[in-house]
Write a protein that holds these residues in place. Structure first.
Motif, PDB file in Angstrom:
ATOM      1  N   ILE A  95       0.828  -1.209   0.000  1.00 56.14           N
ATOM      2  CA  ILE A  95       0.000   0.000   0.000  1.00 56.14           C
ATOM      3  C   ILE A  95       0.860   1.256   0.000  1.00 56.14           C
ATOM      4  O   ILE A  95       0.554   2.238  -0.694  1.00 56.14           O
ATOM      5  CB  ILE A  95      -0.950  -0.012   1.211  1.00 56.14           C
ATOM      6  CG1 ILE A  95      -1.939  -1.194   1.094  1.00 56.14           C
ATOM      7  CG2 ILE A  95      -1.701   1.304   1.336  1.00 56.14           C
ATOM      8  CD1 ILE A  95      -2.777  -1.424   2.326  1.00 56.14           C
ATOM      9  N   ARG A  96       1.974   1.257   0.720  1.00 55.71           N
ATOM     10  CA  ARG A  96       2.727   2.485   0.968  1.00 55.71           C
ATOM     11  C   ARG A  96       3.973   2.634   0.112  1.00 55.71           C
ATOM     12  O   ARG A  96       4.331   3.735  -0.289  1.00 55.71           O
ATOM     13  CB  ARG A  96       3.136   2.547   2.443  1.00 55.71           C
ATOM     14  CG  ARG A  96       1.945   2.549   3.399  1.00 55.71           C
ATOM     15  CD  ARG A  96       2.405   2.432   4.840  1.00 55.71           C
ATOM     16  NE  ARG A  96       1.268   2.330   5.759  1.00 55.71           N
ATOM     17  CZ  ARG A  96       1.388   2.132   7.072  1.00 55.71           C
ATOM     18  NH1 ARG A  96       2.593   2.010   7.616  1.00 55.71           N
ATOM     19  NH2 ARG A  96       0.312   2.053   7.832  1.00 55.71           N
ATOM     20  N   ASP A 109       1.589   0.494  -9.905  1.00 59.48           N
ATOM     21  CA  ASP A 109       1.409   0.810  -8.485  1.00 59.48           C
ATOM     22  C   ASP A 109      -0.036   0.610  -8.055  1.00 59.48           C
ATOM     23  O   ASP A 109      -0.308   0.172  -6.931  1.00 59.48           O
ATOM     24  CB  ASP A 109       1.848   2.253  -8.208  1.00 59.48           C
ATOM     25  CG  ASP A 109       3.369   2.401  -8.221  1.00 59.48           C
ATOM     26  OD1 ASP A 109       4.053   1.365  -8.122  1.00 59.48           O
ATOM     27  OD2 ASP A 109       3.859   3.540  -8.343  1.00 59.48           O
ATOM     28  N   GLN A 168      -1.146  -1.727  -4.966  1.00 58.92           N
ATOM     29  CA  GLN A 168      -1.923  -1.188  -3.848  1.00 58.92           C
ATOM     30  C   GLN A 168      -3.254  -1.913  -3.700  1.00 58.92           C
ATOM     31  O   GLN A 168      -3.698  -2.185  -2.575  1.00 58.92           O
ATOM     32  CB  GLN A 168      -2.146   0.309  -4.064  1.00 58.92           C
ATOM     33  CG  GLN A 168      -0.878   1.144  -3.961  1.00 58.92           C
ATOM     34  CD  GLN A 168      -1.100   2.582  -4.367  1.00 58.92           C
ATOM     35  OE1 GLN A 168      -2.219   2.991  -4.682  1.00 58.92           O
ATOM     36  NE2 GLN A 168      -0.021   3.371  -4.364  1.00 58.92           N
ATOM     37  N   HIS A 199      -4.477  -3.864  -0.290  1.00 64.82           N
ATOM     38  CA  HIS A 199      -5.729  -3.645   0.451  1.00 64.82           C
ATOM     39  C   HIS A 199      -6.540  -4.934   0.557  1.00 64.82           C
ATOM     40  O   HIS A 199      -7.099  -5.249   1.620  1.00 64.82           O
ATOM     41  CB  HIS A 199      -6.559  -2.557  -0.241  1.00 64.82           C
ATOM     42  CG  HIS A 199      -6.033  -1.172  -0.029  1.00 64.82           C
ATOM     43  ND1 HIS A 199      -6.030  -0.546   1.215  1.00 64.82           N
ATOM     44  CD2 HIS A 199      -5.492  -0.277  -0.902  1.00 64.82           C
ATOM     45  CE1 HIS A 199      -5.515   0.669   1.095  1.00 64.82           C
ATOM     46  NE2 HIS A 199      -5.174   0.859  -0.170  1.00 64.82           N
TER      47      HIS A 199
END
Length: 671
Positions: free
Chosen positions: A472-473, A487, A491, A495
């Protein structure tokens, strides 16, 4: 300008140059260099003659000497080339100086003629050869029958194979080669018959069974037995119950204690499983059996899961949980928890994986017109990660798929649309393959049966949570080296993974998993996990402590009640307080230790702590003996496919069961 009379004419020398290096030998005598670079076993008799006649001219790089011991009747010609000994196939008799090339019967015959005394000594030293060159004794006949019996019992060869001409010719050749004498097992020799082999198999089985009975009974007395069971439907409706238990040296063992053809008229609930298990345990002379002292592990199937909950400790196979997590990451568990964009991206990923499956099946059936380095695997409907393996096969075959498409736009046949979509999404497939690799790595690390693995369950879930946060980060957290345009895919996977892991952790992780992790000295304080995990682990330890009595000291005497105290709760409270206090003291001592045992030796380490931690050590042996997966039951069904072949479909269920059981015994248990 100097006078011509002052010039010096060179003098022609007749001396031969000294050969000092291998290069010099190669230039001066290439034929000798070629012989020396070959292995001595390839030397012919004329090659050795050439070396014998020319080695003096090749000094100092090539020399010769004789090698042989005092007990040998022959000296071997040894050449030293470039500082290394090369033993030639030529030998020289010490008594008559006659030369021979190679080894074999001609040396034996010469020894008999040249020195009969030495020949008699050698014959006495080879007693086995001397006895077998005459006739086969009854003991040797029994040994051969026993060897055939082991082959039949271990499921390596059925009776029909043992009676075949190929096996008998092979046995005859081995016997004759072993004694270096032709004709020992001639055509008149009678091989063991089916009755003789069956009798030998029965004796071996009885011996193995007696040893196993004592081992399993001892493990049940220690309350350190766990079972993994499952129902198989791929071949027949069989029930497999695998008994896991530790040996005194701390090594884990597993044995199919029950393997039966399940009666379809019976239900598959806990009562029926217990009844079948009790009947089977009676054959091991185990009559006092309480399910509260047994731990059970199984998959997520409704019937087997309900049956497992009737035992003292029940856990769900982590392998099945990881398969479910991997599947749910793209099947969008609880869509409302993800954004619309994430749902779309994950749906596209699922469609791409379906296209990979369809294309691999087409390639297996029809090919693509060019040679491939390997054939893609078959899908397995019961294991979702094998479905992911098909996508990995497509990723590995991508260069060949591109080449085939460049040569022929219709190479994929009826799957042309799928093939084009896959070629356009090569980078996306690489990202998905890297993501799912974390599941494959985790499953491989927990499927062992020879050492504890249950303590890895909680850290595995923690690792998935950390992976989800990185997805996620961070940028390129998986190291797939693809561009930033993916990306959003990373992500979205992060999640989804985080949501599915939280759901599975809530429904399937128990206080037993927490306790197993705490019993791993690496995580003894459990400080890296939420506080409630530490509390639940300690409470579970206290709960299990009531099954074991401390051996170091007796509990303190109870205080007498006052004459005005009529409550009935003081005795239970005091008893509970004493057990909890003893456990908490051991926990404090345990956390103060600095030992860092290897993960594979955890049970051995806890066995050594019985004097210092008498309660915790017994509980640790019990909990750590529970495997993290039911892979042992799955392996038994794989063995069933090898036993129940098309040529052995008429085997009696009991015979099949015994073949499965006795072919899955650890050899060190039978010592």
């Amino acid at each position: 300008m100097s006078d011509s009379s002052d010039s010096v004419e060179p003098v022609n020398s007749t001396a031969k140059p000294r050969i000092r290096t291998a290069e010099d030998l190669k230039l001066a005598k290439p034929h000798i260099h070629a012989i020396l670079t070959q292995h001595p076993t390839k030397w012919k008799q004329q090659d050795v003659d050439i070396l014998e006649n020319n080695y003096k001219e090749c000094g100092p790089i090539l020399t010769r000497h004789l090698g042989g011991g005092k007990a040998s009747n022959y000296d071997r010609v040894v050449f030293v080339f470039n500082g290394k000994d090369i033993k030639s196939p030529r030998v020289i008799c010490k008594k008559c100086s006659k030369t021979f090339h190679g080894s074999g019967g001609h040396l034996t015959r010469h020894t008999d003629e040249c020195d009969p005394k030495v020949s008699a000594i050698d014959a006495r030293q080879t007693t086995l050869t001397k006895s077998l060159t005459k006739t086969i004794t009854k003991n040797e006949q029994s040994a051969l029958a026993e060897a055939f019996g082991k082959l039949a019992l271990d499921g390596v060869l059925p009776f029909k194979k043992l009676e075949s001409d190929a096996v008998r010719d092979f046995t005859r050749t081995i016997f004759n080669l072993g004694v270096r004498h032709e004709g020992v097992l001639n055509e008149d020799f009678k091989f063991p018959g089916r009755k003789s082999i069956a009798s030998s198999s029965s004796k071996i089985a009885d011996s193995r069974f007696e040893k196993l009975r004592l081992v399993i009974k001892k493990a049940i007395e220690m309350k350190a037995v766990s079972i993994a069971f499952d129902y198989g439907k791929s071949i027949e409706d069989w029930l497999a119950v695998i008994c896991h238990f530790p040996s005194p040296d701390g090594k884990l063992h597993c044995f199919p204690i029950v393997f039966i053809d399940w009666d379809p008229s019976l239900t598959k609930e806990a009562d029926e499983v217990w009844r079948v298990l009790l009947v089977e345990l009676e054959t091991y002379d185990i009559t006092e059996f309480d399910t509260i002292n047994i731990s059970a592990i199984t998959d997520q199937g409704g019937n087997v899961l309900n049956a497992a909950r009737g035992f003292g400790i029940s856990v769900v196979c982590l392998g099945h949980i990881l398969h479910t997590i991997a599947e749910r990451c793209t099947l969008l568990y609880k869509k409302n928890k993800l954004t619309k964009q994430a749902n779309t991206v994950l749906n596209d990923a699922k469609v791409l994986m379906d296209q990979c499956e369809l294309l691999t099946l087409h390639i297996r059936t029809y090919g693509i017109g060019i040679d491939l380095p390997f054939i893609p695997r078959k899908p397995c409907s019961t294991r979702w990660l094998t479905y992911v393996d098909l996508m990995k096969d497509v990723n590995r075959l991508m260069p060949q798929l591109k080449e085939a498409y460049a040569q022929d736009k219709d190479c994929f046949g009826i799957k042309t649309n799928e093939g084009r979509a896959i070629l356009k999404n090569e980078e996306r497939i690489k990202v998905l393959c890297t993501f799912y690799e974390i599941f494959t790595t985790s499953i491989v690390s927990i499927q062992a049966d020879s050492y504890p693995t249950l303590q890895r369950v909680l850290p595995t879930f923690k690792g998935f949570e950390m992976t989800a946060d990185r997805l996620i980060r961070e940028k390129d957290p998986l190291g797939d080296k693809q561009g930033s345009e993916f990306d959003t895919l990373r992500q979205s996977l992060g999640h989804s993974l985080k949501a599915v892991v939280a759901w599975k952790e809530l429904n399937f992780l128990t206080d037993v998993h927490y306790l197993a992790t705490m019993l791993w000295p690496k995580y003894k304080s459990i400080s890296k996990f939420p506080p409630h995990i530490r509390t639940e682990a300690e409470d579970k330890l206290v709960e299990l402590a009531y099954e074991y009595k401390p051996t170091q000291s007796s509990p303190p005497p109870k205080k007498p009640k006052s004459m005005f105290d009529f409550s009935d709760d003081e005795e239970e409270t005091a008893g509970s307080f004493n057990v909890r206090a003893a456990v908490m003291r051991e926990i404090s001592s345990y956390r103060a230790m600095n030992d860092k045992p290897d993960e594979k030796d955890l049970i051995t380490w806890w066995i050594g702590q019985k004097k210092i931690l008498p309660i915790m050590s017994q509980i640790a042996i019990k909990v750590l003996s529970i495997p993290a997966t039911s892979a042992s039951a799955e392996r038994v069904f794989s063995k069933l496919k090898a036993v129940l072949t098309s040529h052995r479909r008429s085997l009696h269920p009991l015979t099949t069961s015994r073949l499965i059981q006795f072919s899955n015994i650890d050899s060190d248990l039978l010592l």
